[in-house]
Write a protein that holds these residues in place. Structure first.
Motif, short mmCIF file in Angstrom:
data_model
loop_
_atom_site.label_atom_id
_atom_site.label_comp_id
_atom_site.label_asym_id
_atom_site.label_seq_id
_atom_site.Cartn_x
_atom_site.Cartn_y
_atom_site.Cartn_z
N THR A 127 0.86 -1.18 0.00
CA THR A 127 0.00 0.00 0.00
C THR A 127 0.90 1.23 0.00
N TYR A 128 0.33 2.32 -0.43
CA TYR A 128 1.09 3.56 -0.51
C TYR A 128 0.64 4.51 0.59
N SER A 129 1.59 5.23 1.14
CA SER A 129 1.28 6.23 2.15
C SER A 129 0.83 7.51 1.45
N PRO A 130 0.36 8.49 2.19
CA PRO A 130 -0.04 9.75 1.56
C PRO A 130 1.11 10.46 0.84
N TYR A 131 2.36 10.11 1.16
CA TYR A 131 3.50 10.74 0.53
C TYR A 131 4.01 9.97 -0.67
N GLY A 132 3.34 8.90 -1.05
CA GLY A 132 3.73 8.12 -2.21
C GLY A 132 4.76 7.05 -1.93
N LYS A 133 5.05 6.82 -0.65
CA LYS A 133 6.01 5.77 -0.28
C LYS A 133 5.28 4.48 -0.03
N MET A 134 5.96 3.37 -0.35
CA MET A 134 5.37 2.05 -0.10
C MET A 134 5.48 1.68 1.35
N LYS A 135 4.42 1.08 1.90
CA LYS A 135 4.45 0.60 3.28
C LYS A 135 4.75 -0.87 3.27
#
Length: 135
Positions: A127-135
């Motif tokens: 999933t992606y965080s609000p900042y576009g980073k993968m979790k």
């Protein structure tokens, strides 16, 4: 008392020097990634620690709980003062060597963990965080 204390301090200095040698071996084996030799050095380090503890207990029994710095000041014996300074120097060297070895071991563990993560990636849904980073 002065002679007995001096002899105990000399024996403790020899034990500290042995421990420093063992820590140097450990450093060498960590740098060269010689895992099997590291296990042997751990036993040597533990033996040196037991020996140092034995001498320290004898010294504490002789000094009856007084600090070494106050005893050195009271006795004003040059040889005891020289041995005390040598012990302090060796303890500082041991502390620096121990910290360096621990840091190298932690770095090696971090590298190994990272390599294992790369070789065996997490297979769960990303999933992606609000900042576009993968979790």
């Amino acid at each position: 008392m002065i002679e007995k204390l001096n002899n105990i301090m000399k024996d403790e200095i020899l034990s500290l020097e042995k421990l420093l040698g063992a820590l140097d071996k450990q450093h060498e084996y960590v740098v060269k990634n010689e895992i099997l030799k590291l296990e042997k050095v751990v036993e040597e380090i533990e033996e040196c620690n037991r020996e140092i503890a034995k001498w320290e207990m004898e010294r504490r029994n002789l000094t009856k709980g007084k600090t070494m710095s106050s005893i050195v000041e009271e006795l004003k014996d040059m040889e005891i003062e020289k041995n005390y300074r040598k012990m302090r120097t060796l303890l500082e060297e041991l502390n620096v060597q121990k910290d360096a070895n621990e840091m190298l071991i932690k770095q090696g563990l971090g590298f190994t963990t990272r390599m294992l993560q790369i070789l065996n990636p997490d297979r769960s849904a990303k999933t992606y965080s609000p900042y576009g980073k993968m979790k």
